[in-house]
Motif scaffolding. Structure first.
Motif, mmCIF file in Angstrom:
data_model
loop_
_atom_site.group_PDB
_atom_site.id
_atom_site.type_symbol
_atom_site.label_atom_id
_atom_site.label_comp_id
_atom_site.label_asym_id
_atom_site.label_seq_id
_atom_site.Cartn_x
_atom_site.Cartn_y
_atom_site.Cartn_z
ATOM 1 N N MET A 83 0.882 -1.239 0.078
ATOM 2 C CA MET A 83 0.111 -0.014 0.074
ATOM 3 C C MET A 83 0.922 1.326 -0.103
ATOM 4 O O MET A 83 1.744 1.221 0.529
ATOM 5 N N ASN A 84 0.451 2.357 -0.732
ATOM 6 C CA ASN A 84 1.226 3.586 -0.688
ATOM 7 C C ASN A 84 0.300 4.631 -0.648
ATOM 8 O O ASN A 84 -0.695 4.591 -1.337
ATOM 9 N N TYR A 85 0.551 6.067 -0.108
ATOM 10 C CA TYR A 85 -0.539 6.773 -0.025
ATOM 11 C C TYR A 85 0.380 8.116 0.374
ATOM 12 O O TYR A 85 1.267 8.066 1.070
ATOM 13 N N ARG A 86 -0.178 9.164 -0.267
ATOM 14 C CA ARG A 86 0.330 10.684 0.350
ATOM 15 C C ARG A 86 -0.403 11.042 1.386
ATOM 16 O O ARG A 86 -1.707 11.209 1.522
ATOM 17 N N TYR A 87 0.164 11.560 2.554
ATOM 18 C CA TYR A 87 -0.695 11.883 3.807
ATOM 19 C C TYR A 87 -1.376 13.191 3.503
ATOM 20 O O TYR A 87 -1.010 13.978 2.799
ATOM 21 N N THR A 88 -2.447 12.888 3.746
ATOM 22 C CA THR A 88 -3.605 14.579 3.608
ATOM 23 C C THR A 88 -3.278 15.278 4.609
ATOM 24 O O THR A 88 -3.774 15.277 5.734
ATOM 25 N N ASP A 89 -2.568 16.291 4.293
ATOM 26 C CA ASP A 89 -2.042 17.314 5.133
ATOM 27 C C ASP A 89 -3.093 18.500 5.446
ATOM 28 O O ASP A 89 -2.847 19.441 4.760
ATOM 29 N N VAL A 90 -4.255 18.048 6.235
ATOM 30 C CA VAL A 90 -5.372 18.969 6.411
ATOM 31 C C VAL A 90 -5.088 20.316 6.834
ATOM 32 O O VAL A 90 -5.628 21.311 6.638
ATOM 33 N N ARG A 91 -3.987 20.170 7.715
ATOM 34 C CA ARG A 91 -3.550 21.451 8.533
ATOM 35 C C ARG A 91 -2.603 22.417 7.713
ATOM 36 O O ARG A 91 -2.095 23.262 8.351
ATOM 37 N N GLY A 92 -1.804 21.729 6.749
ATOM 38 C CA GLY A 92 -0.862 22.519 5.975
ATOM 39 C C GLY A 92 0.482 22.615 6.772
ATOM 40 O O GLY A 92 1.326 23.555 6.660
ATOM 41 N N THR A 93 0.730 21.437 7.617
ATOM 42 C CA THR A 93 1.871 21.591 8.382
ATOM 43 C C THR A 93 3.272 21.386 7.682
ATOM 44 O O THR A 93 4.028 22.097 7.952
ATOM 45 N N PHE A 94 3.020 20.553 6.850
ATOM 46 C CA PHE A 94 4.456 20.098 5.843
ATOM 47 C C PHE A 94 4.622 20.681 4.617
ATOM 48 O O PHE A 94 3.784 20.861 3.970
ATOM 49 N N GLU A 95 5.949 20.875 4.498
ATOM 50 C CA GLU A 95 6.240 21.498 3.342
ATOM 51 C C GLU A 95 6.252 20.432 2.138
ATOM 52 O O GLU A 95 6.151 20.803 1.016
ATOM 53 N N ARG A 96 6.763 19.304 2.632
ATOM 54 C CA ARG A 96 6.941 18.150 1.767
ATOM 55 C C ARG A 96 5.843 17.086 2.322
ATOM 56 O O ARG A 96 6.584 16.220 3.074
ATOM 57 N N PRO A 97 4.662 16.910 2.379
ATOM 58 C CA PRO A 97 4.113 15.914 3.302
ATOM 59 C C PRO A 97 4.444 14.558 2.883
ATOM 60 O O PRO A 97 4.758 14.145 1.645
ATOM 61 N N PRO A 98 4.420 13.558 3.848
ATOM 62 C CA PRO A 98 4.982 12.297 3.542
ATOM 63 C C PRO A 98 4.123 11.419 2.540
ATOM 64 O O PRO A 98 2.988 11.278 2.646
ATOM 65 N N PHE A 99 5.085 10.615 1.781
ATOM 66 C CA PHE A 99 4.720 9.631 0.898
ATOM 67 C C PHE A 99 4.898 8.336 1.364
ATOM 68 O O PHE A 99 5.891 7.478 1.842
ATOM 69 N N VAL A 100 3.866 7.500 2.217
ATOM 70 C CA VAL A 100 3.820 6.878 3.054
ATOM 71 C C VAL A 100 3.834 5.466 2.610
ATOM 72 O O VAL A 100 2.828 5.163 1.727
ATOM 73 N N VAL A 101 4.542 4.246 2.641
ATOM 74 C CA VAL A 101 4.585 2.983 2.181
ATOM 75 C C VAL A 101 4.564 1.768 3.160
ATOM 76 O O VAL A 101 5.227 1.792 3.986
ATOM 77 N N ASN A 102 3.565 0.849 2.888
ATOM 78 C CA ASN A 102 3.725 -0.214 3.683
ATOM 79 C C ASN A 102 4.445 -1.253 3.043
ATOM 80 O O ASN A 102 4.156 -1.829 1.808
ATOM 81 N N PHE A 103 5.432 -1.941 3.488
ATOM 82 C CA PHE A 103 6.178 -2.954 2.877
ATOM 83 C C PHE A 103 6.133 -4.147 3.585
ATOM 84 O O PHE A 103 5.908 -4.231 4.857
ATOM 85 N N ARG A 104 6.020 -5.409 2.837
ATOM 86 C CA ARG A 104 6.036 -6.606 3.423
ATOM 87 C C ARG A 104 7.191 -7.603 2.906
ATOM 88 O O ARG A 104 7.251 -7.317 1.535
ATOM 89 N N ARG A 105 7.661 -8.151 3.547
ATOM 90 C CA ARG A 105 8.522 -9.196 3.032
ATOM 91 C C ARG A 105 8.154 -10.120 2.071
ATOM 92 O O ARG A 105 6.984 -10.627 2.266
ATOM 93 N N THR A 106 8.952 -10.507 0.852
ATOM 94 C CA THR A 106 8.434 -11.266 -0.121
ATOM 95 C C THR A 106 8.941 -12.720 0.444
ATOM 96 O O THR A 106 8.747 -13.878 -0.371
ATOM 97 N N THR A 107 9.972 -12.998 1.402
ATOM 98 C CA THR A 107 10.616 -14.191 1.737
ATOM 99 C C THR A 107 9.685 -14.873 3.047
ATOM 100 O O THR A 107 8.906 -13.741 3.452
ATOM 101 N N THR A 108 9.952 -15.869 2.998
ATOM 102 C CA THR A 108 8.992 -16.732 4.353
ATOM 103 C C THR A 108 9.855 -16.374 5.677
ATOM 104 O O THR A 108 9.361 -16.848 6.699
ATOM 105 N N THR A 109 11.232 -16.108 5.451
ATOM 106 C CA THR A 109 11.947 -15.858 6.834
ATOM 107 C C THR A 109 12.192 -14.450 7.334
ATOM 108 O O THR A 109 11.803 -13.269 6.302
ATOM 109 N N GLY A 110 12.404 -14.159 8.258
ATOM 110 C CA GLY A 110 12.614 -12.932 9.074
ATOM 111 C C GLY A 110 11.427 -12.631 10.033
ATOM 112 O O GLY A 110 10.233 -13.433 9.912
ATOM 113 N N VAL A 111 11.630 -11.931 11.134
ATOM 114 C CA VAL A 111 10.629 -11.769 12.376
ATOM 115 C C VAL A 111 9.819 -10.562 11.822
ATOM 116 O O VAL A 111 8.459 -10.982 11.978
#
Length: 572
Positions: free
Chosen positions: A409-437
């Motif tokens: 998943m990825n999305y641009r944070y909706t900066d309703v208050r105009g706090t950010f000069e460059r609002p974060p571009f948030v990404v959810n990453f998931r391992r493609t391997t079966t190993t790893g905690v």
């Protein structure tokens, strides 16, 4: 049974998901502001009025103190100017003129009527004549924006007489008790210029202040803060909460409007000799909805994905501000060679300061990386929107090894208050391997604007970004990283007590203040890595990668690549 629970939680979130997002990402923003001798004289100064209008528009509710205007036209005029700038978003309440002398004052409330509505208002009956300016109490109720959510609270303002500050603060207990009788509510916000510091309330005097040692009252502005514009260092202005408001409040601080608007000392003093104090209130419905989200997350993590505890397979992750990355930098063969080798070092790297209106430089870099990658290793990319308030816009870019992890998943944070000069571009990453905690996590990037108040505001704004990411992705395991401009001239040592992420144990900082993240002759820890959730126990080794010494570069050669080092860490 488990599939039925998962289905139930999924349906719940599908139904109320937008409400959760509103409750978490758009809390009430409330302020108290002593606008020194506010009246017709101040309203006749256009530059002052412009600043006041901008300040008011920051908030959903602001309580103005020290309104001195016998004709009672200045405050309505300010509200009119605010509404002219905000398309009629605000309403107001003006208390009675109070004071023992001819220099009487009023309390004024300005609030967004889309978000709040007054239910009751009254002037406190000061039978014992304790107060110079007795509080004008208002009970506010949130408008019905969220299903089942009707948050309600009392606001008790006070501009204390300087020479009688201790007695007036103690009498606030009576005002609070009276408000419970009048409204039936224990949830209250007490705030204003209490003159609660320096010569008016000495260090030894605090033992006699009942509100300070009474558990129902939570003080949000500490004694070491400075709420004055002048050369004094005094925490006169305070915010105190009681009842359920305390559980829903966060992010109290001071709005340094001089820094925010680039005002000189004299220009700031024209506005007031005080700064506004401010804080947020979440919706009380938020707790119910967040609980449902976390139940879903727990079931998914531990019932559906039992392989979570499999053998570790570390990921090496980095954040790198590649100064002014674009076609010019990609046209320098030696620079590209170093950048490719740096990227190949990592399983996932965040690139910041991508400035390329053509959108060709970043894909070209990824292509070069894949050409140099070992057999069987492939990299892919994600890039956010072009961000920035000026023509010099930037993008966040992620490069990741496809055999190790991928975005879900990825999305641009909706900066309703105009706090950010460059609002974060948030990404959810998931391992493609079966190993790893650590199977999945959110990556929240930030390249903060390099001015003191902007950097402080943006770092504080990351709390809302993080809360929003939990709702969207159903995980509280996050990496917050990037060039936060978190040191040296931008963030002074005394500024750290204003940065909530630094003082909240939820957030674990991997890069210390003594780490130099720059390739220049400066010694500044601008770039940081912050972890939340289970990432705190599943990551280690936060440090810089000094690519100049690693690749045998001179300082000039290193600066052609960037004026920053990558910051990196390992996830098990």
């Amino acid at each position: 049974m488990i599939p039925k629970i998962i289905l139930f939680c999924g349906l719940f979130l599908a139904t109320y998901g937008s409400s959760v997002e509103k409750a978490t990402s758009n809390p009430l923003f409330i302020s108290f502001f002593n606008v020194q001798v506010f009246g017709k004289s101040k309203m006749s100064k256009p530059d002052v009025v412009k600043v006041l209008v901008d300040i008011v528009q920051r908030y959903d509710l602001i309580v103005i103190q020290e309104i001195r205007d016998i004709d009672e036209i200045a405050f309505p005029q300010l509200v009119d100017d605010v509404n002219a700038a905000s398309n009629g978003a605000y309403s107001s309440i003006l208390g009675t003129r109070v004071g023992r002398t001819s220099s009487k004052e009023q309390y004024g409330y300005i609030y967004k009527h889309e978000r709040l509505q007054p239910v009751m208002q009254y002037e406190y009956n000061d039978r014992r004549d304790v107060f110079e300016r007795e509080p004008y109490v208002v009970m506010f109720q949130r408008t019905a924006q969220y299903p089942g959510d009707q948050d309600i609270f009392n606001v008790i303002p006070l501009h204390a007489k300087p020479d009688d500050a201790v007695n007036e603060m103690n009498a606030l207990v009576d005002v609070y008790d009276d408000s419970i009788t009048m409204t039936g509510l224990v949830d209250a916000i007490i705030g204003g210029d209490l003159n609660a510091d320096c010569s008016y309330v000495c260090s030894s005097c605090w033992s006699g202040v009942h509100l300070d040692d009474d558990p129902p009252f939570r003080w949000w502005i500490p004694n070491e803060d400075d709420t004055t514009v002048s050369t004094t260092d005094c925490a006169y202005d305070r915010i105190i909460t009681t009842g359920q408001v305390t559980n829903n409040a966060f992010g109290a601080g001071i709005f340094y409007y001089d820094n925010a608007y680039g005002l000189s000392y004299e220009e700031a003093k024209d506005v007031s000799d005080h700064y506004p104090v401010e804080f947020y209130i979440y919706s009380m419905m938020r707790h119910i909805l967040l609980l449902a989200s976390f139940i879903s997350l727990w079931i998914f993590t531990y019932a559906v994905c039992p392989e979570e505890n499999s053998v570790a397979d570390p990921l090496l992750v980095a954040a790198f501000n590649v100064r002014i990355f674009g076609k010019t930098k990609m046209g320098k063969r030696n620079v590209v060679k170093i950048l490719v080798q740096i990227v190949l070092r990592y399983d996932l790297i965040l690139i910041q300061e991508i400035r390329d209106i053509t959108g060709t430089a970043f894909p070209a870099l990824v292509q070069k990386v894949n050409e140099a990658a070992p057999p069987g290793v492939q990299y892919d990319m994600l890039i956010g929107e072009r961000e920035g308030r000026t023509s010099s816009k930037e993008q966040y870019g992620f490069i990741y090894r496809t055999d190790r992890l991928g975005p879900t998943m990825n999305y641009r944070y909706t900066d309703v208050r105009g706090t950010f000069e460059r609002p974060p571009f948030v990404v959810n990453f998931r391992r493609t391997t079966t190993t790893g905690v650590q199977k999945s996590f959110n990556f929240i990037p930030l390249h903060a604007k390099p001015s003191r108040q902007s950097a402080i505001n943006e770092m504080n704004g990351l709390e809302l970004v993080y809360g929003d990411s939990i709702i969207r992705t159903l995980t509280g395991d996050s990496v917050i990283a990037g060039d936060l401009n978190a040191d040296c001239a931008v963030i002074c040592k005394k500024c750290w007590n204003q940065i909530r992420l630094r003082n909240n144990p939820t957030y674990h900082w991997l890069i210390g203040d003594d780490v130099d993240t720059t390739t220049q002759n400066t010694n500044c820890s601008y770039d940081r890595i912050i972890l939340t959730g289970r990432m705190v126990s599943r990551a280690f080794g936060g440090k810089v990668f000094p690519f100049d010494s690693h690749f045998g570069l001179s300082q000039d050669q290193a600066l052609e690549v960037s004026d920053h080092y990558p910051v990196e860490f390992t996830i098990i």
